[in-house]
Enzyme design. Sequence first.
Site, PDB file in Angstrom:
ATOM      1  N   GLY A 111       0.790  -1.232   0.000  1.00  0.00           N
ATOM      2  CA  GLY A 111       0.000   0.000   0.000  1.00  0.00           C
ATOM      3  C   GLY A 111       0.818   1.275   0.000  1.00  0.00           C
TER       4      GLY A 111
ATOM      5  N   GLY B  61      -0.615  -7.468   0.752  1.00  0.00           N
ATOM      6  CA  GLY B  61      -0.458  -8.683   1.557  1.00  0.00           C
ATOM      7  C   GLY B  61      -0.317  -9.920   0.682  1.00  0.00           C
TER       8      GLY B  61
END
Length: 420
Positions: free
Chosen positions: A378, A401
């Site tokens: 992110g 992730g």
Amino acid sequence: MQTIDNFNFKNKKAIVRVDFNVPLDKSTFEVTDDTRIRGALPTINKILKDGGSAILMSHLGRPGGVAQEKYSLKHVIPALKKLTGTSIKFADDCIGESARELSSSLKPGELLLLENLRFYVEEEGKPNLPENITEEDKKAAREAVKKSQKEFTAKLASYADCYVNDAFGTAHRAHASTALIADLFSDENKMFGYLILAELNAMDKVLHSSQKPFTAIMGGAKVSDKIMVIENLLPRIDNLIIGGGMAYTFVKAQGGKIGNSLCEEDKLDLALSILQKAVENNVKVILPVDAVNADKFEANARTSHSKIGETPDGWLGLDIGEESVRLFSDIIKNSKTILWNGPMGVFEMPEFSAGTSAIARAIADATAGGAFSLVGGGDSVAAVNKNKLADEVSYVSTGGGAMLEYIEGKELPGIKAIRM
Ligand code: AMP
């Protein structure tokens, strides 16, 4: 394995797991960043162009198994309609009567969006457990959800003839819509969408690259989050650049003074063992040589500059310094394969964002010179977007992730369910 390119969706209903977990304006509920919706368009367009229809399902936020207006996927309808140029049917309960009826009457060329899957605990398969119940009751509650999860999954599967998974951001989760549902379709009738294919292609290109030198750039707050990634990368890379807060655990482990900089005291030995493994794998580890320090963790803090390992007492390093930028940039610009995860400093505060921006720029320059660059996570993606460099790197991953777990060498449930 079936492929979306080979599949003809004519007169078929496809249930597609997309990632519409998009940010919404807090008061108007308008989509403030439509990147993820745009990411699903190639798959949606292929289905419609073939003469098929698509039933789109996703989660949005973390409603924890409870229907809540602010997490309703109806908020994405205007953006989806605009981007697809098609009107959108909406089922206000993903496994309710409306979903059954609307999917059953869906015609070729039509799009149906289901309400947030996570309005049901069955999507994730985890019950909401009150704190004051016995272990036995907890176990019973978990078993009950596992059982009802099967019914939930079967209902979703019953709406369609085929299943497409295009939600890379949740591919590391073994949820009903990302993994379990795949078992209810035959091998010919389940496949990845174009977004997942592009993500896998970019990651495999990096992991199996013969284009050397290969430089991995790791940053962000914690070493502990990145250990597995670093360990799996060591046999493959030539250079490991470490910046951000995590660099200070390495600096301290080697005897440097770090003041109040971020440090994971219990990971000092681990940092030394990573450095040792790097030597064994012939990997050059490059740590910052200087830093921008602050007297407190605030945007308006007093700032100073020091060599790394010489942070004054009471101060903390919040960005890499100019010398480090030059050192890192030279290595990046001479690399042919680049993987970047994690900012070089507290880039959210303009005073400490220069190092991260400069590294984004160096990666873009290396890419212009022929390198393949993959940016994920992110914060690194935010930094690339902030510097308007998204089109100047080779690939920007949509799943932080999931990307890290894939690079760690883990089998992602959403990938395994289709790729056999
Ligand atoms: P991660 O999620 O581990 O990639 O960490 C990202 C976060 O690390 C961002 O919010 C950054 O502000 C933070 N970060 C980067 N460098 C530092 C630093 N030197 N000190 C404290 N936090 C940092």
